[in-house]
Write a protein that holds these residues in place. Structure first.
Motif, short mmCIF file in Angstrom:
data_model
loop_
_atom_site.label_atom_id
_atom_site.label_comp_id
_atom_site.label_asym_id
_atom_site.label_seq_id
_atom_site.Cartn_x
_atom_site.Cartn_y
_atom_site.Cartn_z
N ARG A 105 42.57 48.99 35.89
CA ARG A 105 41.70 49.12 37.06
C ARG A 105 40.65 48.01 37.08
O ARG A 105 40.31 47.49 38.15
N SER A 160 47.14 38.91 49.95
CA SER A 160 46.69 40.30 49.87
C SER A 160 47.13 40.91 48.54
O SER A 160 48.18 40.55 48.00
N PRO A 161 46.33 41.82 47.99
CA PRO A 161 46.71 42.44 46.71
C PRO A 161 47.94 43.32 46.85
O PRO A 161 48.21 43.87 47.92
N ARG A 162 48.66 43.47 45.76
CA ARG A 162 49.92 44.21 45.76
C ARG A 162 49.76 45.56 45.07
O ARG A 162 48.91 45.73 44.19
N PRO A 163 50.63 46.53 45.43
CA PRO A 163 50.59 47.82 44.73
C PRO A 163 50.91 47.63 43.25
O PRO A 163 51.67 46.73 42.87
N GLY A 205 43.20 42.87 39.26
CA GLY A 205 42.97 41.95 40.37
C GLY A 205 43.27 40.51 40.01
O GLY A 205 43.70 39.72 40.87
N ASP A 216 42.85 49.71 43.61
CA ASP A 216 42.73 50.98 44.34
C ASP A 216 44.08 51.52 44.78
O ASP A 216 44.14 52.51 45.53
N ASP A 217 45.17 50.90 44.34
CA ASP A 217 46.51 51.34 44.75
C ASP A 217 47.42 51.34 43.52
O ASP A 217 48.35 50.55 43.42
N GLY A 223 47.07 42.35 41.64
CA GLY A 223 47.24 43.77 41.88
C GLY A 223 46.04 44.40 42.55
O GLY A 223 44.91 43.91 42.43
N ASP A 224 46.27 45.50 43.24
CA ASP A 224 45.22 46.24 43.93
C ASP A 224 44.73 47.36 43.04
O ASP A 224 45.45 48.34 42.80
#
Length: 434
Positions: free
Chosen positions: A160, A90-93, A164, A171-172, A168-169
């Motif tokens: 942004r 899962s992507p991370r903050p 990814g 959107d976060d 990294g996320d």
């Protein structure tokens, strides 16, 4: 060596990979000098780009410990750095951090801002260089003001679009900064969609168009080198008047500070005696007499009754300056923002920048900033402060509601400031060099 998409970095250890000196915009010189940043294209094919060392720093006169010196001819200054844990399902903050330096010096290569410890704790950490001094904030007719802020926006957009690839996320993203970087983070949050903001010791100051034109009159912009040197001479010429106490010539050209959107989570912080650092380093001329304190207050537009409330206090001048420029404005922002949390860093020396080594987990080599060698208590405090940042980036909750103290609980010196308007616009023209 390790790869993420089109980028080749290096393994810091088994838990962190680092990708340093990634170009996010074209060199801002030649025909692009004093213009908006021009984003770079990330190639979809071809060999991976080596990202093994920090990029050159922006033009500046400062020589900071552990940081490379800017040299004329170095132009590829718009770069960023990524520290990331190994890939996960899962992507991370993401923490996007902006360095400070009075909008005049500093870089992402400073050892203080190494993101490895935060990445070990689960974040993807990004730092960036941006134009400072006149290159970033000087007024040039026909060119955009606040080019340093535009660089930061370009770097955030790069993040942004591409974070990814590093796990990294997009959107976060939490935008963070310290000092000039903290105020920059507030401007960035007002201009770009972000989830959260961390602002440590943001200075409550912007500059009007008239002031910016007055500075530009005395700066030789023929070359980046002449620009740095002439701006330094102008700063040294400020021996009388408001700028004589702390000659900061550059910053956002605006008529007000930005408003952080009410839906954005906001983590604010200040230290107890912000200006003691500048007094210790010799950049702040401390008043030694009552008359000098009165003159300082009037130069900076601080009402006499506020100045009188500080007389007799130890470090009266440094307390007054720090409360005016940092502490009281931060407390007011905390009171007016619906999703704000506040940390007060009171562990001695509790001066400007004393908190940053604890936030990044970089206590080695920070003896001066933190008041001596780090022992078990300091490392334990750093683990708690760093964990609060990680929790805030992941959830919006640093671990407390309202106000938290890192150090002995204290009450800020707020009573004299009740009802006093704090105008952030610095209106006084600079004293011309002789």
């Amino acid at each position: 060596m390790t790869r993420r998409g089109r980028f080749r970095g290096r393994s810091v250890d088994r838990a962190v990979e680092a990708f340093l000196g990634i170009r996010y915009a074209e060199p801002p010189f030649g025909p692009r000098r004093f213009a908006e940043p021009v984003p770079v294209d990330v190639p979809a094919s071809g060999p991976p780009v080596d990202c093994l060392g920090f990029g050159p720093i922006a033009p500046q006169a400062a020589l900071l410990p552990g940081t490379p010196l800017w040299r004329p001819g170095q132009e590829d200054v718009l770069t960023l750095n990524v520290w990331a844990p190994p890939t996960s399902p899962s992507p991370r903050p993401v923490l996007f951090f902006l360095h400070g330096g009075a909008y005049t010096f500093g870089s992402s290569a400073q050892p203080d801002f190494d993101g490895a410890a935060l990445a070990r704790a689960g974040l993807v950490v990004v730092t960036c260089n941006y134009r400072v001094g006149f290159e970033g904030f000087g007024h040039v007719p026909g060119r955009p003001d606040n080019r340093g802020l535009l660089d930061q926006r370009a770097a955030l957009r790069w993040v942004r679009d591409h974070i990814g690839a590093f796990g990294g996320d997009p959107d976060d993203i939490t935008v963070a900064g310290h000092s000039a970087g903290a105020t920059s983070a507030l401007f960035l949050a007002a201009a770009e969609p972000v989830r959260r903001v961390i602002a440590h010791s943001p200075p409550h100051r912007v500059y009007g168009q008239g002031f910016a034109r007055g500075v530009a009159r005395w700066v030789d912009t023929t070359t980046p080198e002449s620009t740095v040197l002439s701006a330094a001479r102008l700063a040294a010429a400020q021996r009388t008047g408001p700028l004589s106490h702390d000659p900061v010539l550059f910053g956002p050209v605006a008529d007000r500070l930005p408003t952080v959107p009410p839906h954005v989570d906001l983590l604010l912080a200040h230290t107890d005696v912000e200006y003691r650092l500048f007094a210790e380093l010799g950049g702040f001329r401390v008043a030694r007499t009552d008359a000098g304190l009165t003159r300082f207050g009037r130069d900076w537009g601080i009402p006499d009754h506020v100045v009188d409330a500080y007389r007799g206090l130890p470090d009266a001048h440094t307390l007054l300056a720090g409360d005016f420029l940092f502490v009281e404005p931060v407390n007011r922002l905390f009171e007016t923002h619906p999703r704000a949390r506040l940390a007060r860093f009171t562990r001695p020396p509790a001066w400007h920048n004393a908190d940053l080594p604890f936030c990044f987990g970089n206590l080695g080599g920070a003896d001066f900033l933190i008041g001596g060698p780090a022992g078990p208590d300091e490392h334990a405090l750093s683990r708690r402060v760093l964990a609060s940042w990680v929790s805030f980036c992941a959830t919006g909750d640093p671990g407390w509601r309202g106000v938290h103290h890192w150090g002995p609980p204290t009450e800020p010196r707020r009573a004299p400031w009740r009802g006093v308007a704090l105008d952030p616009v610095f209106p006084h023209p600079p004293v011309p060099p002789t």
